[in-house]
Design an enzyme around this catalytic site. Structure first.
Site, PDB file in Angstrom:
ATOM      1  N   ASP A 249      40.408  51.008   5.650  1.00  0.00           N
ATOM      2  CA  ASP A 249      41.336  51.618   4.704  1.00  0.00           C
ATOM      3  C   ASP A 249      42.516  50.662   4.428  1.00  0.00           C
ATOM      4  O   ASP A 249      42.370  49.595   5.337  1.00  0.00           O
ATOM      5  CB  ASP A 249      41.932  52.872   5.425  1.00  0.00           C
ATOM      6  CG  ASP A 249      41.007  53.815   5.791  1.00  0.00           C
ATOM      7  OD1 ASP A 249      40.386  54.288   4.625  1.00  0.00           O
ATOM      8  OD2 ASP A 249      40.887  54.500   7.136  1.00  0.00           O
TER       9      ASP A 249
ATOM     10  N   HIS B 269      32.439  52.614   6.567  1.00  0.00           N
ATOM     11  CA  HIS B 269      33.600  53.351   6.234  1.00  0.00           C
ATOM     12  C   HIS B 269      34.652  52.293   5.720  1.00  0.00           C
ATOM     13  O   HIS B 269      35.189  51.750   6.455  1.00  0.00           O
ATOM     14  CB  HIS B 269      34.341  54.360   7.336  1.00  0.00           C
ATOM     15  CG  HIS B 269      35.408  54.911   6.772  1.00  0.00           C
ATOM     16  ND1 HIS B 269      35.437  56.196   6.597  1.00  0.00           N
ATOM     17  CD2 HIS B 269      36.637  54.428   6.766  1.00  0.00           C
ATOM     18  CE1 HIS B 269      36.733  56.574   6.251  1.00  0.00           C
ATOM     19  NE2 HIS B 269      37.386  55.603   6.312  1.00  0.00           N
TER      20      HIS B 269
ATOM     21  N   ASP C  17      24.645  56.539  10.651  1.00  0.00           N
ATOM     22  CA  ASP C  17      24.918  55.710   9.266  1.00  0.00           C
ATOM     23  C   ASP C  17      25.865  56.447   8.250  1.00  0.00           C
ATOM     24  O   ASP C  17      25.165  56.663   7.035  1.00  0.00           O
ATOM     25  CB  ASP C  17      23.579  55.125   8.604  1.00  0.00           C
ATOM     26  CG  ASP C  17      24.023  53.749   7.753  1.00  0.00           C
ATOM     27  OD1 ASP C  17      25.273  53.390   7.596  1.00  0.00           O
ATOM     28  OD2 ASP C  17      22.641  53.373   7.241  1.00  0.00           O
TER      29      ASP C  17
ATOM     30  N   GLU D 269      33.146  52.736  10.958  1.00  0.00           N
ATOM     31  CA  GLU D 269      34.339  51.839  10.345  1.00  0.00           C
ATOM     32  C   GLU D 269      34.338  50.589  11.265  1.00  0.00           C
ATOM     33  O   GLU D 269      34.294  50.572  12.365  1.00  0.00           O
ATOM     34  CB  GLU D 269      35.712  52.520  10.404  1.00  0.00           C
ATOM     35  CG  GLU D 269      36.802  51.736   9.821  1.00  0.00           C
ATOM     36  CD  GLU D 269      38.204  52.131   9.916  1.00  0.00           C
ATOM     37  OE1 GLU D 269      38.415  53.083  10.702  1.00  0.00           O
ATOM     38  OE2 GLU D 269      39.076  51.598   9.124  1.00  0.00           O
TER      39      GLU D 269
END
Ligand code: NAG
Ligand code: NAG
Ligand code: NAG
Length: 496
Positions: free
Chosen positions: A80, A412, A463, A472
């Site tokens: 993120d 991610h 996955d 992530e």
């Protein structure tokens, strides 16, 4: 055919599978290059023209101005668009420690790439020293010992890594490190405990379920799809003071840091037998780092650190008489409950190799009750973790993106799963990113070298982009792996 042979067929197949599974060729040099390349994919701010991961463009260029400082740059710590000073500092410390111990073993080009990667965040850290980009500048009234202590460690370690390449830069880092340490020590306490309350940001960032949220700096770029609340255990800020002092002592040779450790180590409980090493818990790392002083008889009063380091190693050896043992998956991966298991595997692997080096230099060994452990055994244990991550595991899967035949396709990571601005010049508005997030297609942008959170305790991995803990990647998973790969790229020891 002899019926007995037929009866044994499943057995032969098992042996065959074992041989095949264990005979994949692993190119550690390639893995090393990729593990460093990954950091270019995490870059925030202005991207230079020699950028090798080309789908990453400029981002978060608005950081800082409202705050009378330039906070552009640094790394996003995961998938993120969040820059956290605390984890970025730990990442920097681990990259620098990798160069300090294993830099000489790296191919020249990769050593250069690693130094560039370290400088990218070290330059940000002396500038930064803040929590919330828009508001919380470290002020004398806001204790943040763990963050400032880790920044001190990062800058001191970086100063050592750069000493022979850029003495002027190295000196300026040391000065900044010493300032950060003084700050950390002057106002004891954790930023997550004080700042939250002081600025009234509760309840959004505050405690629930016995956890306390940590403040992260947020960047909202056009790829922002959803808001997270970051939770973690209440921070212990004490260990970072000893960790920072240990790195400053190594970097400056100034007696006052060693005296600080001797005087405060017990009260700050840094030498405790806590068998963890990660961005929020430095104990095992401190114990290994300070054991060098004990092994070389360079400082007195540090024996308890060596004892704790030995105990830590013994917990990793199933046949040792240690009172507790760290768990392994059936496939042989170090496993701890919690988020992103591979962070434990890579950081412990790094410590195993560092401790092996220190022991070897001083002809030392460790006594684990009935088992005596020397450097060779530690290296074999480390190799097993590295090999698992690169593909020698029950799924035959590499957990490093872009490495091997089979690797995670749906990580991610917004930069990786949302089309690059270079392929998709129109702005992707807030929420529009969820089309890509929800899609079952592989990510369009390959984040080469990223090591993901990794499989669960039964060695399974789905996955799945939404499974943040597994899919992530983060900079603090990769950073210690760089050092471990540098070692095996130079010395691909054989066993089995
Ligand atoms: C291993 O990888 C390196 C770097 O990618 C490459 O130069 C080398 O040829 C590879 N070695 C083998 C044996 O494939
Ligand atoms: C930063 O501070 C501002 C102003 O107090 C606040 O609104 C915002 O939520 C904070 N952001 C974070 C990530 O803590
Ligand atoms: C993505 O999935 C979430 C949760 O299943 C759903 O609420 C959302 O509407 C989906 N978004 C799109 C664009 O499909």
């Amino acid at each position: 055919m002899n019926p007995l042979l037929l009866l044994l067929l499943p057995f032969w197949l098992l042996i065959l599978q074992f041989v095949v599974c264990n005979s994949i060729y692993l190119n550690y040099t390639e893995a090393l290059s990729k593990s460093i390349l990954f950091f270019e994919g995490q870059r925030s701010g202005y991207i230079p023209s020699n950028q090798r991961i080309t789908w990453r463009g400029n981002s978060a260029l608005g950081d800082g101005p409202g705050f009378f400082s330039d906070l552009r740059g640094g790394y996003y710590n995961g998938g993120d668009n969040v820059k956290s000073t605390y984890t970025m500092a730990f990442t920097t410390t681990m990259l620098a420690w990798s160069v300090i111990e294993f830099g000489e073993m790296m191919p020249k080009e990769e050593l250069r790439n690693t130094l560039v990667a370290i400088r990218w965040s070290a330059d940000y850290l002396p500038e930064d020293m803040d929590m919330n980009r828009t508001v919380y500048k470290l002020q004398a009234i806001d204790p943040a010992s763990e963050v400032a202590g880790e920044v001190a460690a990062a800058l001191a370690a970086t100063s050592i890594a750069f000493r022979s390449f850029d003495p002027y830069y190295s000196d300026s880092l040391l000065k900044a490190a010493s300032g950060a340490f003084d700050y950390a020590d002057l106002y004891h306490g954790s930023y997550s405990e004080t700042v939250l309350i002081k600025y009234g940001v509760c309840p959004y960032y505050c405690a629930f379920d016995g956890y306390q949220a940590s403040i992260y700096s947020h960047t909202h770029t056009h790829t922002h799809t959803h808001t997270h609340t970051y939770k973690r255990m209440v921070t212990h800020w004490q260990d970072e003071l000893i960790w920072g002092a240990a790195w400053l002592s190594k970097a400056s040779k100034d007696e006052r840091y060693m005296e600080y450790i001797q005087k405060n180590g017990d009260t700050l409980a840094a030498n405790e037998n806590i068998n963890e090493f990660g961005w929020d818990k430095k104990h095992a790392g401190i114990n290994v780092l300070l054991s060098k002083e004990v092994l070389e008889r360079k400082a007195y009063g540090l024996d308890s650190y060596k004892t704790s380091a030995d105990n830590f190693i013994c917990t990793l050896i199933p046949e040792s008489s240690s009172s507790s043992h760290i768990a392994y998956t059936p496939g042989g991966l170090i496993y701890r409950e919690g988020e992103k298991n591979l962070q434990h595997s890579t950081s412990i692997t790094f410590l195993l190799l560092v401790y092996a080096k220190y022991l070897k230099q001083s002809s030392g060994s460790i006594n684990c009750g009935s088992v005596r452990v020397g450097p060779a055994k530690l290296r074999v244990m480390a190799k097993r973790q590295v090999d698992y991550i690169l593909g020698k595991n029950p799924k035959g899967m590499s957990y490093m993106v872009g490495y091997g035949r089979k690797y995670p396709q749906r990580i991610h990571h917004r930069g990786s799963f949302i089309p690059s601005i270079k392929d998709h010049p129109q702005v992707i508005k807030c929420k529009e990113g969820s089309i890509y997030f929800n899609s079952s297609n592989p990510n369009p942008n390959i984040l080469i070298g990223a090591v993901v959170g990794g499989p669960q305790k039964d060695d399974e991995y789905e996955d799945d982009r939404t499974d943040i803990s597994k899919s992530e990647p983060t900079t603090y998973i990769n950073a210690p792996f760089v050092g471990a790969l540098a070692f095996f790229a130079a010395k691909p020891i054989h066993h089995n």
